[in-house]
Enzyme design. Sequence first.
Site, mmCIF file in Angstrom:
data_model
loop_
_atom_site.group_PDB
_atom_site.id
_atom_site.type_symbol
_atom_site.label_atom_id
_atom_site.label_comp_id
_atom_site.label_asym_id
_atom_site.label_seq_id
_atom_site.Cartn_x
_atom_site.Cartn_y
_atom_site.Cartn_z
ATOM 1 C CD GLU A 1 -2.584 1.648 0.300
ATOM 2 O OE1 GLU A 1 -2.486 2.801 -0.164
ATOM 3 O OE2 GLU A 1 -3.383 0.797 -0.157
ATOM 4 C CG ASP B 1 5.392 3.028 -6.899
ATOM 5 O OD1 ASP B 1 4.996 1.978 -7.432
ATOM 6 O OD2 ASP B 1 5.418 4.117 -7.507
ATOM 7 C CG ASP C 1 -3.854 3.530 -12.122
ATOM 8 O OD1 ASP C 1 -2.777 3.928 -11.650
ATOM 9 O OD2 ASP C 1 -3.969 2.485 -12.785
ATOM 10 C CE LYS D 1 -11.599 15.864 -13.538
ATOM 11 N NZ LYS D 1 -11.498 17.320 -13.246
ATOM 12 C CG ASP E 1 -14.703 2.739 -9.079
ATOM 13 O OD1 ASP E 1 -13.597 3.036 -9.577
ATOM 14 O OD2 ASP E 1 -15.124 3.241 -8.012
ATOM 15 C CD GLU F 1 -15.025 -6.728 -4.660
ATOM 16 O OE1 GLU F 1 -15.627 -7.587 -5.316
ATOM 17 O OE2 GLU F 1 -13.963 -6.951 -4.046
#
Length: 205
Positions: free
Chosen positions: A62, A89, A112, A116, A148, A187
Amino acid sequence: MSDSDLRRLYREQAPRAPEGRFSLEHLIEGSGPIELDIGFGRGLSLLERSAAAPDSRIIGIEVKSKLAYKVSERLQKRDLQKVKVLCGDAREILKRAEPGRSVRRVAIHFPDPWWKKRHDKRRVIGEALLTELARLMAQGGELFIQTDVEHRAEQYLAALRGTPGFSLATESGHVDENPFRARSNREKRAVEDGLPVWRILATRD
């Protein structure tokens, strides 16, 4: 404790991967398949997966130090010795990880969040991460990604099709259900709110 003190605590005390090259097999004592949970957030997926697959050694990664710190504390309180948290990362951590062909399953939860199109260059799932996963995953290993954001799902499918070593589990690449029986907090919320979730499953050739 002030907010700045808390931020420093999280930054300094969040569990990190060893320096330099390191072995995934040595992070958790004992035997059992190695699984990676990338972007576990508040940690529900780690708890549910450890219950669903008690023989597996699960390594969660994480990037947010506050979440990594708090989830690590929770795991220790529950004495879940076969689950290990790393903060950082995933691309940088896995680049240093060994041995190849040692990971049986990988779950990547809602990566991510910059949805946009102008943020596309910041995507975590791309050539760098998928190349390392292809190196680390065992033949027949499963890679599960869920999002999503529909156009992100399309990008992930294109990236998988362009990465040697992976085959999509279905013709479209999509699956209807989470195959790992371990929901992320996001989720769970999306399902409760009736929001669409795009789920992708690939296998290592």
